[in-house]
Every structure is written in structure tokens, then in C-alpha cells.
Design a protein around this motif. Structure first.
Motif, PDB file in Angstrom:
ATOM      1  N   TRP A   1     -13.607  33.199  16.837  1.00  0.00           N
ATOM      2  CA  TRP A   1     -13.010  32.968  18.151  1.00  0.00           C
ATOM      3  C   TRP A   1     -11.487  33.053  18.134  1.00  0.00           C
ATOM      4  O   TRP A   1     -10.791  32.324  18.837  1.00  0.00           O
ATOM      5  CB  TRP A   1     -13.479  31.634  18.737  1.00  0.00           C
ATOM      6  CG  TRP A   1     -14.953  31.642  18.973  1.00  0.00           C
ATOM      7  CD1 TRP A   1     -15.917  31.207  18.127  1.00  0.00           C
ATOM      8  CD2 TRP A   1     -15.627  32.192  20.114  1.00  0.00           C
ATOM      9  NE1 TRP A   1     -17.166  31.423  18.655  1.00  0.00           N
ATOM     10  CE2 TRP A   1     -17.013  32.027  19.892  1.00  0.00           C
ATOM     11  CE3 TRP A   1     -15.200  32.777  21.303  1.00  0.00           C
ATOM     12  CZ2 TRP A   1     -17.973  32.432  20.809  1.00  0.00           C
ATOM     13  CZ3 TRP A   1     -16.152  33.175  22.223  1.00  0.00           C
ATOM     14  CH2 TRP A   1     -17.525  33.022  21.972  1.00  0.00           C
ATOM     15  N   ASN A   2     -10.990  33.970  17.322  1.00  0.00           N
ATOM     16  CA  ASN A   2      -9.561  34.274  17.313  1.00  0.00           C
ATOM     17  C   ASN A   2      -9.359  35.546  18.134  1.00  0.00           C
ATOM     18  O   ASN A   2      -9.764  36.628  17.730  1.00  0.00           O
ATOM     19  CB  ASN A   2      -9.080  34.466  15.869  1.00  0.00           C
ATOM     20  CG  ASN A   2      -7.576  34.643  15.784  1.00  0.00           C
ATOM     21  OD1 ASN A   2      -7.006  35.464  16.486  1.00  0.00           O
ATOM     22  ND2 ASN A   2      -6.936  33.890  14.901  1.00  0.00           N
TER      23      ASN A   2
ATOM     24  N   VAL B   1     -13.165  31.259  28.480  1.00  0.00           N
ATOM     25  CA  VAL B   1     -11.837  31.802  28.800  1.00  0.00           C
ATOM     26  C   VAL B   1     -11.482  32.927  27.834  1.00  0.00           C
ATOM     27  O   VAL B   1     -10.950  33.967  28.230  1.00  0.00           O
ATOM     28  CB  VAL B   1     -10.783  30.679  28.761  1.00  0.00           C
ATOM     29  CG1 VAL B   1      -9.376  31.272  28.928  1.00  0.00           C
ATOM     30  CG2 VAL B   1     -11.061  29.657  29.855  1.00  0.00           C
ATOM     31  N   LEU B   2     -11.794  32.742  26.551  1.00  0.00           N
ATOM     32  CA  LEU B   2     -11.503  33.776  25.568  1.00  0.00           C
ATOM     33  C   LEU B   2     -12.287  35.050  25.854  1.00  0.00           C
ATOM     34  O   LEU B   2     -11.747  36.156  25.755  1.00  0.00           O
ATOM     35  CB  LEU B   2     -11.827  33.266  24.165  1.00  0.00           C
ATOM     36  CG  LEU B   2     -10.887  32.189  23.599  1.00  0.00           C
ATOM     37  CD1 LEU B   2     -11.449  31.632  22.297  1.00  0.00           C
ATOM     38  CD2 LEU B   2      -9.483  32.756  23.376  1.00  0.00           C
ATOM     39  N   ILE B   3     -13.550  34.895  26.226  1.00  0.00           N
ATOM     40  CA  ILE B   3     -14.348  36.072  26.566  1.00  0.00           C
ATOM     41  C   ILE B   3     -13.766  36.776  27.790  1.00  0.00           C
ATOM     42  O   ILE B   3     -13.660  38.005  27.838  1.00  0.00           O
ATOM     43  CB  ILE B   3     -15.811  35.658  26.819  1.00  0.00           C
ATOM     44  CG1 ILE B   3     -16.446  35.143  25.525  1.00  0.00           C
ATOM     45  CG2 ILE B   3     -16.622  36.832  27.374  1.00  0.00           C
ATOM     46  CD1 ILE B   3     -17.824  34.530  25.728  1.00  0.00           C
TER      47      ILE B   3
ATOM     48  N   CYS C   1     -17.734  41.623  23.830  1.00  0.00           N
ATOM     49  CA  CYS C   1     -16.568  40.750  23.638  1.00  0.00           C
ATOM     50  C   CYS C   1     -16.962  39.505  22.848  1.00  0.00           C
ATOM     51  O   CYS C   1     -16.245  39.077  21.926  1.00  0.00           O
ATOM     52  CB  CYS C   1     -15.988  40.353  24.997  1.00  0.00           C
ATOM     53  SG  CYS C   1     -15.422  41.730  26.014  1.00  0.00           S
ATOM     54  N   THR C   2     -18.103  38.933  23.195  1.00  0.00           N
ATOM     55  CA  THR C   2     -18.571  37.741  22.482  1.00  0.00           C
ATOM     56  C   THR C   2     -18.843  38.041  21.021  1.00  0.00           C
ATOM     57  O   THR C   2     -18.526  37.238  20.128  1.00  0.00           O
ATOM     58  CB  THR C   2     -19.847  37.207  23.156  1.00  0.00           C
ATOM     59  OG1 THR C   2     -19.586  36.953  24.544  1.00  0.00           O
ATOM     60  CG2 THR C   2     -20.316  35.919  22.488  1.00  0.00           C
TER      61      THR C   2
ATOM     62  N   LEU D   1      -8.341  42.229  29.058  1.00  0.00           N
ATOM     63  CA  LEU D   1      -7.399  43.024  28.280  1.00  0.00           C
ATOM     64  C   LEU D   1      -7.962  44.390  27.912  1.00  0.00           C
ATOM     65  O   LEU D   1      -7.216  45.344  27.697  1.00  0.00           O
ATOM     66  CB  LEU D   1      -6.999  42.266  27.013  1.00  0.00           C
ATOM     67  CG  LEU D   1      -6.112  41.037  27.247  1.00  0.00           C
ATOM     68  CD1 LEU D   1      -6.011  40.214  25.979  1.00  0.00           C
ATOM     69  CD2 LEU D   1      -4.730  41.464  27.721  1.00  0.00           C
ATOM     70  N   MET D   2      -9.275  44.501  27.858  1.00  0.00           N
ATOM     71  CA  MET D   2      -9.920  45.788  27.600  1.00  0.00           C
ATOM     72  C   MET D   2     -10.186  46.563  28.888  1.00  0.00           C
ATOM     73  O   MET D   2     -10.955  47.521  28.916  1.00  0.00           O
ATOM     74  CB  MET D   2     -11.225  45.587  26.849  1.00  0.00           C
ATOM     75  CG  MET D   2     -11.062  45.114  25.412  1.00  0.00           C
ATOM     76  SD  MET D   2     -10.327  46.372  24.326  1.00  0.00           S
ATOM     77  CE  MET D   2      -8.608  45.849  24.313  1.00  0.00           C
TER      78      MET D   2
END
Length: 277
Positions: free
Chosen positions: A68-69, A41-43, A59-60, A49-50
């Protein structure tokens, strides 16, 4: 901007910084409501957003670098000055294959091709490729290398695909990418109609077969005649060709053609013999 990427408090203080770029401030404000720890989900959030300009591997990388912030990863990305890189440019022109109204039978290999143009000022850099982004990949490879063309030039990008088993309409999104994984240009789509009785793949095979036969015929017609009795080094040489032409024009006459009249050589009469008693 020097920041502690491992803490969310640093990102929060950066949000309140009046000297921060408005875009950075807007992005950090969007993070404030995100509290998930799921890495996928964060990735996905980073990617979205980019504006999908970054490869998911990039991104990773930034997320792993910042434990992972998400907020800190975005700040690290902007500190790294990645957005200041001048990206190439591309515009879509037309579909070369799989146009409107064309259908492919199920489980059939076919070729998808797009025509695109470099509408930027600079030549595309080495390593430029067309990469799968979202939707149906249709059995294609994730990326296809693209010619590094000059500004204002066009090129065709060809991808080998396979139609799914079930009839329907399938679509996949593709984008141009640099060697470092940064996307640029317009999105281009592979929209395929799969139905029983589709003739597109058969048409492509017949066209390919016709081109192959024409190429072989042209090659045979262009081969010069060769004399098997000549040394191998002289076969196909101008001298050998001249000899073949001479033989054809002088010795290969039709059977009903009369031979040419013989050309007799006229000799002068002998001188008169002297008269003696």
C-alpha cells in the motif's frame, strides 16, 4: 528499472533520477504530498493519476503488491510495462434510445442503447466489454459484453436498466474495457430524465410487441399447407404441396359456378351392312 517497492526512499531516489521518463517523474512528484493510509483513498488516487485507464482491481493489485505504498505501486506499474500495450480504440456515434427530451416513469424497466465505432486499426480483442465507471448505474449490470468488431465497423451496445423512484435527472458514465480491465476509448453517458407520465418505456414495449406480432405473422404465412392424411415424413414436401394446389384449383369451386360442360367422345358411324336377298 529495478526498485525496492516496499520503501518510500526508493521512490524518492527514483524521483531524482535524471534518466527517468518525464511522465514518471511528474507522477512521483505528485505523490510527494500524499500521506494517507486509507486504502480506498489510495485506490482512488491511483485510479485518478492513471487518468482512469485502469480498472480499480488492477490498482488494488499493485498497491497490495507494494504494501500500500502509492509511489512504489506506480513505479511497479511502469516497470511491468502495462502502458506499452497497444490498446483498442472506440468512438461514440449516437444514442439509439433515451435521446433528448425522452422521459421514463419512476420504477420502470427500460432499454438503453448506444451506437459506437471501432475507429482503430485492429479488431477489438475477445472479452471486450462496456463497464460501468461512475455516477448512477440505474440497476444495470456492472459490465455488458460487446461484439469484437473489425476496424471501421459499428455496433450497438444494449443495457437493461431500471429508473429510480424519485423524479429527476440521473447520469452514469460507462467506458469500454479489455478483458484484463484496462479502459479505452471515449466515455459514454446514460442520462435519464425520470418523471411521472413519461412514455418512453411504454413506447419501447409497444415497439417490441409489434415486432413480435409481425414475426409470428410472417412465420405463419410462410408455412406450406399440409395434408393430415399424408404420412408425417411427406408433409410439407414438394409433392404434398403440389397435391394441395391441385385439390384447391380443381375441386374447390364457388357454389354459383356452373360445372364445366361434359366433353362427349364422338364415335365414327358403323359401316353399312351388306344387302342380301
Amino acid at each position: 528499472m529495478d526498485m525496492d517497492y516496499g520503501s518510500s526512499s526508493a521512490a524518492a531516489s527514483a524521483t531524482a533520477d535524471p534518466d527517468m521518463d518525464p511522465l514518471e517523474s511528474s507522477l512521483l512528484h505528485s505523490f510527494s504530498c500524499m500521506g494517507t493510509t486509507d486504502k480506498d483513498v489510495l485506490i482512488g488516487d491511483f485510479h485518478r493519476l492513471m487518468n482512469y485507464q485502469l480498472d480499480p482491481t488492477i490498482c488494488t493489485f499493485f498497491l497490495e503488491m507494494t504494501n500500500w505504498n502509492l509511489q512504489a505501486a506506480i513505479c511497479a506499474f511502469y516497470d511491468y510495462d502495462v502502458p506499452k500495450i497497444t490498446l483498442p480504440s472506440m468512438c461514440y456515434i449516437e444514442d439509439v434510445t433515451i435521446g433528448c427530451g425522452e422521459a421514463v416513469p419512476p420504477r420502470t424497466a427500460f432499454t438503453k442503447a448506444w451506437r459506437i465505432r471501432n475507429n482503430g486499426r485492429n479488431r477489438w480483442p475477445p472479452g471486450t466489454s462496456l463497464r460501468y465507471l461512475a455516477g448512477e448505474r440505474l440497476g444495470a449490470r456492472e459490465l455488458t459484453m460487446v461484439d469484437t468488431i473489425e476496424s471501421a465497423r459499428t455496433t450497438d451496445v444494449v443495457v437493461k436498466m431500471m429508473s429510480p423512484e424519485r423524479p429527476g435527472v440521473y447520469q452514469g458514465e460507462w467506458r469500454m474495457s479489455t478483458a484484463t480491465g484496462i479502459f479505452f476509448g471515449e466515455s459514454i453517458w446514460a442520462i435519464v430524465t425520470v418523471e411521472e407520465g413519461g412514455t418512453l418505456a411504454v413506447t419501447q414495449k409497444l415497439t417490441s410487441l409489434g415486432n413480435e406480432v409481425f414475426s409470428q405473422t410472417s412465420t405463419k404465412q410462410s408455412d406450406p399447407p399440409s395434408n393430415p392424411f399424408l404420412p408425417a415424413a411427406e408433409r410439407g414436401s414438394p409433392r404434398a404441396i403440389e397435391m394441395e394446389v391441385y385439390k384447391i384449383t380443381t375441386h374447390h369451386r364457388p357454389a354459383d359456378t356452373p360445372p364445366p360442360p361434359s366433353q362427349a367422345i364422338a364415335l365414327p358411324p358403323p359401316p353399312p351392312r351388306p344387302f342380301t336377298l
